[in-house]
Design a protein around this motif. Structure first.
Motif, PDB file in Angstrom:
ATOM      1  N   UNK A  41       7.187  20.233   8.896  1.00 34.65           N
ATOM      2  CA  UNK A  41       7.513  21.307  10.029  1.00 34.65           C
ATOM      3  C   UNK A  41       6.572  22.389   9.918  1.00 34.65           C
ATOM      4  N   UNK A  42       6.392  22.708  11.044  1.00 38.14           N
ATOM      5  CA  UNK A  42       5.612  24.147  10.841  1.00 38.14           C
ATOM      6  C   UNK A  42       4.244  24.056  10.031  1.00 38.14           C
ATOM      7  N   UNK A  43       4.358  23.652   9.259  1.00 38.27           N
ATOM      8  CA  UNK A  43       2.421  23.065   8.500  1.00 38.27           C
ATOM      9  C   UNK A  43       1.482  22.062   9.307  1.00 38.27           C
ATOM     10  N   UNK A  44       0.358  21.866   8.916  1.00 38.69           N
ATOM     11  CA  UNK A  44      -0.612  20.881   9.697  1.00 38.69           C
ATOM     12  C   UNK A  44      -0.433  20.275   8.739  1.00 38.69           C
ATOM     13  N   UNK A  45      -0.775  19.382   9.417  1.00 41.56           N
ATOM     14  CA  UNK A  45      -1.564  17.674   8.402  1.00 41.56           C
ATOM     15  C   UNK A  45      -1.892  18.044   7.655  1.00 41.56           C
ATOM     16  N   UNK A  46      -1.710  17.059   6.025  1.00 37.92           N
ATOM     17  CA  UNK A  46      -2.752  17.161   5.183  1.00 37.92           C
ATOM     18  C   UNK A  46      -3.086  15.964   4.988  1.00 37.92           C
ATOM     19  N   UNK A  47      -3.811  14.663   3.958  1.00 38.34           N
ATOM     20  CA  UNK A  47      -4.090  14.048   3.113  1.00 38.34           C
ATOM     21  C   UNK A  47      -2.847  13.734   1.761  1.00 38.34           C
ATOM     22  N   UNK A  48      -2.238  12.839   2.082  1.00 36.01           N
ATOM     23  CA  UNK A  48      -1.758  12.853   0.564  1.00 36.01           C
ATOM     24  C   UNK A  48      -2.296  11.813  -0.362  1.00 36.01           C
ATOM     25  N   UNK A  49      -2.495  10.603  -0.298  1.00 37.52           N
ATOM     26  CA  UNK A  49      -3.687  10.117  -0.810  1.00 37.52           C
ATOM     27  C   UNK A  49      -4.373   9.164  -0.056  1.00 37.52           C
ATOM     28  N   UNK A  50      -5.150   8.526  -0.644  1.00 39.15           N
ATOM     29  CA  UNK A  50      -6.059   7.612   0.109  1.00 39.15           C
ATOM     30  C   UNK A  50      -6.765   6.735  -0.612  1.00 39.15           C
ATOM     31  N   UNK A  51      -7.348   4.749  -0.338  1.00 42.99           N
ATOM     32  CA  UNK A  51      -7.752   4.407  -1.355  1.00 42.99           C
ATOM     33  C   UNK A  51      -8.543   3.612  -0.251  1.00 42.99           C
ATOM     34  N   UNK A  52     -10.078   3.582  -0.983  1.00 42.56           N
ATOM     35  CA  UNK A  52     -10.974   3.420  -0.214  1.00 42.56           C
ATOM     36  C   UNK A  52     -11.062   1.599  -0.826  1.00 42.56           C
ATOM     37  N   UNK A  53     -12.204   0.634   0.238  1.00 46.69           N
ATOM     38  CA  UNK A  53     -12.292  -0.201   0.092  1.00 46.69           C
ATOM     39  C   UNK A  53     -12.541  -1.218  -1.442  1.00 46.69           C
ATOM     40  N   UNK A  54     -13.237   0.424  -2.522  1.00 39.28           N
ATOM     41  CA  UNK A  54     -13.226  -0.276  -3.556  1.00 39.28           C
ATOM     42  C   UNK A  54     -12.603  -0.522  -4.473  1.00 39.28           C
ATOM     43  N   UNK A  55     -11.281   0.339  -4.339  1.00 42.70           N
ATOM     44  CA  UNK A  55      -9.886   0.867  -4.754  1.00 42.70           C
ATOM     45  C   UNK A  55     -10.059   1.985  -5.538  1.00 42.70           C
ATOM     46  N   UNK A  56     -11.366   2.904  -5.472  1.00 43.75           N
ATOM     47  CA  UNK A  56     -11.249   4.160  -5.835  1.00 43.75           C
ATOM     48  C   UNK A  56     -10.043   5.111  -4.658  1.00 43.75           C
ATOM     49  N   UNK A  66       2.804  11.610  -9.219  1.00 43.75           N
ATOM     50  CA  UNK A  66       4.036  11.434  -8.940  1.00 43.75           C
ATOM     51  C   UNK A  66       4.128  10.378  -7.834  1.00 43.75           C
ATOM     52  N   UNK A  67       2.916  10.566  -6.962  1.00 44.93           N
ATOM     53  CA  UNK A  67       2.897   9.423  -5.996  1.00 44.93           C
ATOM     54  C   UNK A  67       1.719   8.680  -6.633  1.00 44.93           C
ATOM     55  N   UNK A  68       1.941   7.084  -6.214  1.00 45.58           N
ATOM     56  CA  UNK A  68       0.341   6.118  -6.264  1.00 45.58           C
ATOM     57  C   UNK A  68       0.842   5.334  -5.368  1.00 45.58           C
ATOM     58  N   UNK A  69      -0.855   5.555  -5.206  1.00 44.40           N
ATOM     59  CA  UNK A  69      -1.070   4.295  -3.493  1.00 44.40           C
ATOM     60  C   UNK A  69      -1.530   3.436  -4.039  1.00 44.40           C
ATOM     61  N   UNK A  70      -1.845   2.192  -3.173  1.00 41.37           N
ATOM     62  CA  UNK A  70      -2.015   0.727  -3.306  1.00 41.37           C
ATOM     63  C   UNK A  70      -2.202  -0.163  -2.599  1.00 41.37           C
ATOM     64  N   UNK A  71      -3.144  -0.319  -2.236  1.00 44.68           N
ATOM     65  CA  UNK A  71      -3.969  -1.355  -1.432  1.00 44.68           C
ATOM     66  C   UNK A  71      -3.460  -3.009  -1.659  1.00 44.68           C
ATOM     67  N   UNK A  72      -3.724  -3.926  -0.514  1.00 41.67           N
ATOM     68  CA  UNK A  72      -3.703  -5.418  -0.518  1.00 41.67           C
ATOM     69  C   UNK A  72      -4.074  -5.696   0.143  1.00 41.67           C
ATOM     70  N   UNK A  73      -5.133  -6.164   0.239  1.00 38.54           N
ATOM     71  CA  UNK A  73      -6.755  -6.461   1.090  1.00 38.54           C
ATOM     72  C   UNK A  73      -6.409  -8.088   2.051  1.00 38.54           C
TER      73      UNK A  73
END
Length: 116
Positions: A41-56, A66-73
């Protein structure tokens, strides 16, 4: 047309955990990046986490450790495991997908509220 459907948001006490999931469907030829953004609320949108096609992966400084992103291709899904949640993590979380043409797609958003 690409659709992103998020799930897993809700209310949790400080120090608790939540797991967000996002499923992509539709005309997807190649997914480059998948990630999560948030808008408090009241703030700009921000990136939290991302993962590319190579898994980086890439994380906002505020969530590192604290957070962990994972991808199921195989299922065109991305997850965000959120631990040690704080009140300042309260926001609407949006799933994001970037295809090979650098076209961005967004989910409808899921509310995460951290409160005692």
């Amino acid at each position: 047309q690409v659709q992103l459907v998020e799930s897993g948001g809700g209310l949790v006490q400080p120090g608790g955990s939540l797991r967000l999931s996002c499923a992509a469907s539709g005309r997807i030829f190649f997914i480059s990046d998948m990630g999560w953004y948030r808008r408090a609320p009241g703030k700009e949108r921000e990136l939290v986490a991302s993962v590319n096609s190579g898994g980086s992966t890439d994380y906002s400084d505020s969530v590192k450790g604290r957070f962990t992103i994972s991808r199921d291709n195989g299922h065109n899904m991305v997850h965000l495991q959120m631990n040690s949640l704080k009140a300042e993590d309260t926001a609407v979380y949006y799933c994001n997908l970037v295809d090979s043409r650098r076209q961005h797609y967004w989910g409808q958003g899921t509310q995460v509220t951290v409160s005692s």
